[in-house]
Design a protein around this motif. Structure first.
Motif, PDB file in Angstrom:
ATOM      1  N   GLU A 126      74.820  84.234 -32.733  1.00 35.28           N
ATOM      2  CA  GLU A 126      75.870  83.237 -32.507  1.00 35.28           C
ATOM      3  C   GLU A 126      75.962  82.267 -33.696  1.00 35.28           C
ATOM      4  O   GLU A 126      77.054  81.925 -34.141  1.00 35.28           O
ATOM      5  CB  GLU A 126      75.540  82.462 -31.236  1.00 35.28           C
ATOM      6  CG  GLU A 126      76.754  81.949 -30.507  1.00 35.28           C
ATOM      7  CD  GLU A 126      76.333  81.269 -29.220  1.00 35.28           C
ATOM      8  OE1 GLU A 126      75.721  81.951 -28.369  1.00 35.28           O
ATOM      9  OE2 GLU A 126      76.583  80.065 -29.077  1.00 35.28           O
ATOM     10  N   ARG A 130      79.197  81.720 -36.040  1.00 32.02           N
ATOM     11  CA  ARG A 130      79.727  80.351 -36.239  1.00 32.02           C
ATOM     12  C   ARG A 130      79.855  80.040 -37.728  1.00 32.02           C
ATOM     13  O   ARG A 130      80.847  79.488 -38.183  1.00 32.02           O
ATOM     14  CB  ARG A 130      78.778  79.316 -35.623  1.00 32.02           C
ATOM     15  CG  ARG A 130      78.999  79.114 -34.182  1.00 32.02           C
ATOM     16  CD  ARG A 130      79.998  77.961 -33.949  1.00 32.02           C
ATOM     17  NE  ARG A 130      80.488  78.018 -32.584  1.00 32.02           N
ATOM     18  CZ  ARG A 130      81.672  77.612 -32.199  1.00 32.02           C
ATOM     19  NH1 ARG A 130      82.528  77.113 -33.052  1.00 32.02           N
ATOM     20  NH2 ARG A 130      82.047  77.699 -30.951  1.00 32.02           N
ATOM     21  N   SER A 133      82.660  81.930 -39.253  1.00 29.77           N
ATOM     22  CA  SER A 133      83.958  81.324 -38.890  1.00 29.77           C
ATOM     23  C   SER A 133      84.247  80.119 -39.775  1.00 29.77           C
ATOM     24  O   SER A 133      85.367  79.948 -40.250  1.00 29.77           O
ATOM     25  CB  SER A 133      83.959  80.849 -37.439  1.00 29.77           C
ATOM     26  OG  SER A 133      83.529  81.869 -36.604  1.00 29.77           O
ATOM     27  N   VAL A 150      80.126  89.788 -33.069  1.00 24.52           N
ATOM     28  CA  VAL A 150      79.487  88.845 -32.139  1.00 24.52           C
ATOM     29  C   VAL A 150      78.699  89.668 -31.117  1.00 24.52           C
ATOM     30  O   VAL A 150      78.910  90.875 -31.006  1.00 24.52           O
ATOM     31  CB  VAL A 150      80.529  87.970 -31.377  1.00 24.52           C
ATOM     32  CG1 VAL A 150      81.251  87.040 -32.314  1.00 24.52           C
ATOM     33  CG2 VAL A 150      81.521  88.829 -30.600  1.00 24.52           C
ATOM     34  N   ILE A 156      80.430  83.247 -26.837  1.00 26.55           N
ATOM     35  CA  ILE A 156      81.651  83.727 -27.487  1.00 26.55           C
ATOM     36  C   ILE A 156      82.910  83.128 -26.868  1.00 26.55           C
ATOM     37  O   ILE A 156      83.931  83.040 -27.529  1.00 26.55           O
ATOM     38  CB  ILE A 156      81.767  85.273 -27.551  1.00 26.55           C
ATOM     39  CG1 ILE A 156      81.719  85.902 -26.187  1.00 26.55           C
ATOM     40  CG2 ILE A 156      80.765  85.862 -28.486  1.00 26.55           C
ATOM     41  CD1 ILE A 156      82.064  87.380 -26.241  1.00 26.55           C
ATOM     42  N   LEU A 159      83.551  80.166 -28.932  1.00 25.13           N
ATOM     43  CA  LEU A 159      83.929  80.563 -30.296  1.00 25.13           C
ATOM     44  C   LEU A 159      85.383  81.034 -30.332  1.00 25.13           C
ATOM     45  O   LEU A 159      86.165  80.624 -31.188  1.00 25.13           O
ATOM     46  CB  LEU A 159      82.989  81.669 -30.797  1.00 25.13           C
ATOM     47  CG  LEU A 159      83.281  82.207 -32.196  1.00 25.13           C
ATOM     48  CD1 LEU A 159      83.002  81.153 -33.261  1.00 25.13           C
ATOM     49  CD2 LEU A 159      82.448  83.451 -32.492  1.00 25.13           C
ATOM     50  N   ASP A 162      87.774  78.167 -30.063  1.00 26.03           N
ATOM     51  CA  ASP A 162      87.902  77.445 -31.333  1.00 26.03           C
ATOM     52  C   ASP A 162      88.740  78.236 -32.335  1.00 26.03           C
ATOM     53  O   ASP A 162      89.554  77.662 -33.058  1.00 26.03           O
ATOM     54  CB  ASP A 162      86.522  77.160 -31.932  1.00 26.03           C
ATOM     55  CG  ASP A 162      85.777  76.109 -31.129  1.00 26.03           C
ATOM     56  OD1 ASP A 162      86.418  75.475 -30.259  1.00 26.03           O
ATOM     57  OD2 ASP A 162      84.563  75.944 -31.346  1.00 26.03           O
TER      58      ASP A 162
END
Ligand SMILES: C[S@@+](CC[C@H](N)C(=O)[O-])C[C@H]1O[C@@H](n2cnc3c(N)ncnc32)[C@H](O)[C@@H]1O
Length: 195
Positions: A126, A130, A133, A150, A156, A159, A162
């Motif tokens: 994770e 992140r 991203s 992922v 998730i 994520l 976002d």
């Protein structure tokens, strides 16, 4: 031989035959076939690129006018004119400086070294997703695409929520070349918003 092992064996043999550095190349080929994010002349950032299967597949798709920047803790020894390599940790600022920006596509197939302790491995995966991203949002051109590995789990949902703020299109998918019993999934994001 179990079906999953046979599948892995099939892609491993195919990779050897077609000259790909890893069977993972087929995951990217299948993702691109479905979502069509790689185009001729693209500048591509490939995070977690070693041994180099994704970089090779991307290099084929973008042609000689395109460029792939391959980044990994380990060496990426793919000798092609349109592939450059950086050996570094994506959590280091120095690596980010070396990477630069202005990419059409950011790929991340990064994965931690597995310990077998699910909570621990999932948390590290994770963190990598992140970080990928953040890098994608920082380095992509408007309209660009981001593809990221992922692990299926609670993290998730947040994520994906976002990422929806930064892209027109966000979808979760699992290519055929990914083993069914593995919890890996890929987030496909297209249409990076203009800031
Ligand atoms: C599944 S492999 C990638 C396979 C690759 N896509 C291919 O097609 O050959 C995952 C890679 O992520 C890299 N990785 C993990 N953590 C990283 C980090 N913090 N910075 C850079 N690379 C990292 C690992 O070294 C490993 O080579």
């Amino acid at each position: 031989m179990r079906l999953s092992e046979a599948k892995r064996d099939h892609y491993r043999k195919l990779a050897r035959k077609q000259g790909f550095r890893s069977r993972a190349a087929y995951k990217l080929l299948q993702l691109n076939k479905k979502y069509n994010f790689l185009a001729e002349g693209n500048r591509v950032l490939d995070l977690g690129a070693s041994p180099g299967g994704w970089s090779q597949a991307a290099s084929d798709a973008i042609g000689e006018k395109g460029f792939v920047m391959a980044v990994d803790l380990r060496p990426v020894n793919v000798n092609r004119q349109n592939i450059g390599a950086i050996k570094g940790n994506v959590f280091d600022d120095k690596t980010l400086l070396d990477i630069g920006d202005g990419f059409d596509v950011v790929l991340s197939d990064m994965a931690p070294h597995m310990t077998g302790v699910w909570e621990h491995d999932q948390m590290r995966q994770e963190n990598l997703a992140r970080r990928a991203s953040e890098i994608a949002l920082r380095t992509l051109k408007p309209g660009g695409s981001f593809i990221c590995k992922v692990f299926d789990g609670e993290g998730i949902v947040e994520l994906v929520r976002d990422l929806r703020k930064g892209f027109d299109f966000v979808n979760m998918t699992k290519p055929k070349a990914s083993r069914r019993e593995s919890s890996e999934l890929y987030v496909v994001c297209k249409g990076r918003h203009v800031n």
